[in-house]
Motif scaffolding. Structure first.
Motif, PDB file in Angstrom:
ATOM      1  N   UNK A  84       1.461  -0.917   0.174  1.00 58.94           N
ATOM      2  CA  UNK A  84      -0.098  -0.013   0.071  1.00 58.94           C
ATOM      3  C   UNK A  84       0.324   1.576  -0.269  1.00 58.94           C
ATOM      4  N   UNK A  85       2.203   1.186   0.887  1.00 66.24           N
ATOM      5  CA  UNK A  85       2.527   2.373   1.432  1.00 66.24           C
ATOM      6  C   UNK A  85       3.523   2.807  -0.344  1.00 66.24           C
ATOM      7  N   UNK A  86       3.786   1.207  -0.683  1.00 64.33           N
ATOM      8  CA  UNK A  86       4.187   1.322  -2.445  1.00 64.33           C
ATOM      9  C   UNK A  86       3.595   2.183  -3.495  1.00 64.33           C
ATOM     10  N   UNK A  87       2.140   1.520  -3.731  1.00 62.83           N
ATOM     11  CA  UNK A  87       1.889   1.805  -4.386  1.00 62.83           C
ATOM     12  C   UNK A  87       0.730   3.366  -3.910  1.00 62.83           C
ATOM     13  N   UNK A  88       1.302   3.460  -3.480  1.00 62.70           N
ATOM     14  CA  UNK A  88       0.302   5.345  -2.652  1.00 62.70           C
ATOM     15  C   UNK A  88       1.450   6.313  -3.153  1.00 62.70           C
ATOM     16  N   UNK A  89       2.986   5.946  -3.760  1.00 61.56           N
ATOM     17  CA  UNK A  89       3.919   6.652  -3.943  1.00 61.56           C
ATOM     18  C   UNK A  89       5.058   6.863  -2.255  1.00 61.56           C
ATOM     19  N   UNK A  90       4.613   6.275  -1.388  1.00 60.29           N
ATOM     20  CA  UNK A  90       5.166   6.732   0.343  1.00 60.29           C
ATOM     21  C   UNK A  90       6.460   6.208  -0.501  1.00 60.29           C
ATOM     22  N   UNK A  91       6.612   4.883  -0.878  1.00 60.43           N
ATOM     23  CA  UNK A  91       7.974   4.672  -1.033  1.00 60.43           C
ATOM     24  C   UNK A  91       8.208   4.283  -2.584  1.00 60.43           C
ATOM     25  N   UNK A  92       9.608   4.453  -2.318  1.00 57.82           N
ATOM     26  CA  UNK A  92      10.344   4.479  -4.032  1.00 57.82           C
ATOM     27  C   UNK A  92      10.471   3.184  -5.015  1.00 57.82           C
ATOM     28  N   UNK A 120     -11.094  -4.324   8.146  1.00 59.03           N
ATOM     29  CA  UNK A 120      -9.890  -4.167   7.028  1.00 59.03           C
ATOM     30  C   UNK A 120     -10.721  -1.924   6.949  1.00 59.03           C
ATOM     31  N   UNK A 121     -10.048  -0.939   6.525  1.00 64.89           N
ATOM     32  CA  UNK A 121     -11.030  -0.089   6.057  1.00 64.89           C
ATOM     33  C   UNK A 121     -10.553   0.689   4.828  1.00 64.89           C
ATOM     34  N   UNK A 122     -10.370   0.276   3.648  1.00 56.27           N
ATOM     35  CA  UNK A 122     -10.804   0.213   2.613  1.00 56.27           C
ATOM     36  C   UNK A 122     -10.390   1.846   1.911  1.00 56.27           C
ATOM     37  N   UNK A 123     -10.337   2.236   0.514  1.00 56.29           N
ATOM     38  CA  UNK A 123     -10.373   3.228  -0.235  1.00 56.29           C
ATOM     39  C   UNK A 123      -9.597   2.803  -1.179  1.00 56.29           C
ATOM     40  N   UNK A 124      -9.629   3.705  -1.986  1.00 56.97           N
ATOM     41  CA  UNK A 124      -9.129   3.203  -3.610  1.00 56.97           C
ATOM     42  C   UNK A 124      -8.153   3.824  -4.408  1.00 56.97           C
ATOM     43  N   UNK A 125      -7.504   3.664  -4.781  1.00 56.38           N
ATOM     44  CA  UNK A 125      -5.841   4.382  -5.188  1.00 56.38           C
ATOM     45  C   UNK A 125      -5.295   4.269  -6.705  1.00 56.38           C
ATOM     46  N   UNK A 126      -5.692   4.788  -7.678  1.00 60.19           N
ATOM     47  CA  UNK A 126      -4.947   4.681  -8.923  1.00 60.19           C
ATOM     48  C   UNK A 126      -6.091   2.851  -9.523  1.00 60.19           C
ATOM     49  N   UNK A 127      -7.232   2.910  -9.099  1.00 58.16           N
ATOM     50  CA  UNK A 127      -7.902   1.436  -9.976  1.00 58.16           C
ATOM     51  C   UNK A 127      -7.888   0.433  -9.241  1.00 58.16           C
ATOM     52  N   UNK A 128      -7.002   1.017  -7.770  1.00 58.79           N
ATOM     53  CA  UNK A 128      -6.841  -0.941  -7.027  1.00 58.79           C
ATOM     54  C   UNK A 128      -7.274  -0.809  -5.659  1.00 58.79           C
ATOM     55  N   UNK A 129      -7.853  -1.379  -5.072  1.00 58.17           N
ATOM     56  CA  UNK A 129      -8.346  -1.031  -2.992  1.00 58.17           C
ATOM     57  C   UNK A 129      -7.003  -0.852  -2.357  1.00 58.17           C
ATOM     58  N   UNK A 130      -7.272  -0.285  -1.437  1.00 53.31           N
ATOM     59  CA  UNK A 130      -5.630   0.128  -0.458  1.00 53.31           C
ATOM     60  C   UNK A 130      -6.315   0.328   0.893  1.00 53.31           C
ATOM     61  N   UNK A 131      -5.441   0.011   2.091  1.00 55.33           N
ATOM     62  CA  UNK A 131      -6.387  -0.202   2.738  1.00 55.33           C
ATOM     63  C   UNK A 131      -6.072   1.711   3.449  1.00 55.33           C
ATOM     64  N   UNK A 132      -6.157   2.088   5.061  1.00 54.32           N
ATOM     65  CA  UNK A 132      -5.991   2.901   5.219  1.00 54.32           C
ATOM     66  C   UNK A 132      -4.748   3.414   5.377  1.00 54.32           C
ATOM     67  N   UNK A 133      -3.709   4.690   5.912  1.00 50.89           N
ATOM     68  CA  UNK A 133      -2.805   4.703   5.508  1.00 50.89           C
ATOM     69  C   UNK A 133      -2.193   4.425   7.446  1.00 50.89           C
ATOM     70  N   UNK A 151      10.349   9.456   7.141  1.00 53.40           N
ATOM     71  CA  UNK A 151      10.039   9.898   5.472  1.00 53.40           C
ATOM     72  C   UNK A 151       9.262   9.671   5.079  1.00 53.40           C
ATOM     73  N   UNK A 152       8.363   8.339   5.480  1.00 53.99           N
ATOM     74  CA  UNK A 152       6.868   7.766   4.943  1.00 53.99           C
ATOM     75  C   UNK A 152       5.859   8.536   5.864  1.00 53.99           C
ATOM     76  N   UNK A 153       6.166   9.049   6.956  1.00 49.37           N
ATOM     77  CA  UNK A 153       5.373  10.021   8.130  1.00 49.37           C
ATOM     78  C   UNK A 153       5.540  11.560   7.566  1.00 49.37           C
ATOM     79  N   UNK A 154       6.904  12.059   7.059  1.00 41.79           N
ATOM     80  CA  UNK A 154       6.710  13.173   6.713  1.00 41.79           C
ATOM     81  C   UNK A 154       6.014  13.342   5.052  1.00 41.79           C
ATOM     82  N   UNK A 155       6.160  12.234   4.836  1.00 42.60           N
ATOM     83  CA  UNK A 155       5.635  12.252   3.043  1.00 42.60           C
ATOM     84  C   UNK A 155       4.009  12.419   3.104  1.00 42.60           C
ATOM     85  N   UNK A 156       3.376  11.485   3.989  1.00 44.31           N
ATOM     86  CA  UNK A 156       2.312  11.872   4.248  1.00 44.31           C
ATOM     87  C   UNK A 156       1.058  12.903   4.540  1.00 44.31           C
TER      88      UNK A 156
END
Length: 241
Positions: A84-92, A120-133, A151-156
């Motif tokens: 989820x963190x990678x798909x959301x752009x938090x990890x490179x 499980x608290x779901x939302x969607x990002x770029x067409x796929x379901x993801x859990x809450x950050x 770094x992840x927390x700062x980006x969020x």
């Protein structure tokens, strides 16, 4: 159902799922088990996971591979933890293993790790379901280095994906990974979010470890956007790389 209609139905369903499709979905649409077996023999379906296939061609896009993993994991599944963190752009960097949170009892497989949290608290990002950050962060906290967590927390926070208070509220006593997240929150360094590469992040962390005032990375100053700026001394630094 006639063959032509079955192909049309299956093709339309797979198109919505980046080329992936599940046997249970085909059966629910009225397509017979015999037809599914026939498609497998003819190469119209290609097995990816038990009961999950690629439609039309064996190769799936990255999105299709993730969709196939979600379909195997069952209804209500979502990308979690590192994925989820990678798909959301938090990890490179893409994790080597796909991480999914799912209800039910789907078992993990090589390259696919499935957790079964109580909620499980779901939302969607770029067409796929993801859990809450916060849930993904806490699940990943035991595998991420301290400064990567920061770094992840700062980006969020910078991208307004989650507030520090929301993250802190999610860290319940006894929750695995909670201590690592609390430690990262206590050492929060928002400047990391504005660093554009590893060199800039390393420089900011070096300033911190050396007791030097933390610079502001990539803040526009008139026509210029220097890599690092110390406003008090009006000192501007350009970093190569």
């Amino acid at each position: 159902m006639g063959t032509r209609l079955a192909v049309k139905v299956a093709s339309g369903l797979a198109a919505k799922q980046f080329g992936a499709i599940a046997r249970r979905q085909l059966i629910a649409e009225g397509i017979s088990a015999a037809q599914v077996r026939s498609w497998l023999r003819s190469g119209r379906l290609h097995r990816i996971y038990p009961g999950v296939y690629a439609w039309g061609r064996a190769e799936l896009s990255l999105e299709g591979q993730l969709a196939a993993a979600l379909l195997y994991s069952g209804k209500g599944a979502a990308l979690g933890s590192l994925s989820m963190l990678w798909w959301r752009g938090m990890l490179g960097r893409q994790p080597q293993v796909v991480h999914i949170d799912a209800p039910g009892r789907a078992a993990s497989l090589p390259g696919l790790e499935i957790r079964h949290p109580v909620a499980i608290h779901r939302t969607e990002h770029r067409g796929l379901p993801i859990v809450a950050f916060p849930d993904a962060l806490i699940a990943a906290a035991t595998t991420l280095p301290h400064n990567t967590l920061r770094l992840v927390i700062a980006r969020a926070e910078f991208q307004r994906i989650a507030t520090l208070s929301a993250i802190e509220a999610a860290v319940r006593p006894g929750r695995r990974g909670g201590l690592a997240v609390r430690t990262a929150l206590a050492a929060h360094l928002p400047q990391l979010a504005r660093c554009e590469n590893r060199l800039e992040r390393a420089f900011v962390l070096l300033c911190e470890s050396g007791g030097v005032e933390i610079p502001e990375p990539n803040v526009r100053n008139g026509r210029y956007r220097p890599d690092m700026t110390w406003e008090r001394q009006r000192l501007i630094v350009e970093l190569d790389g």
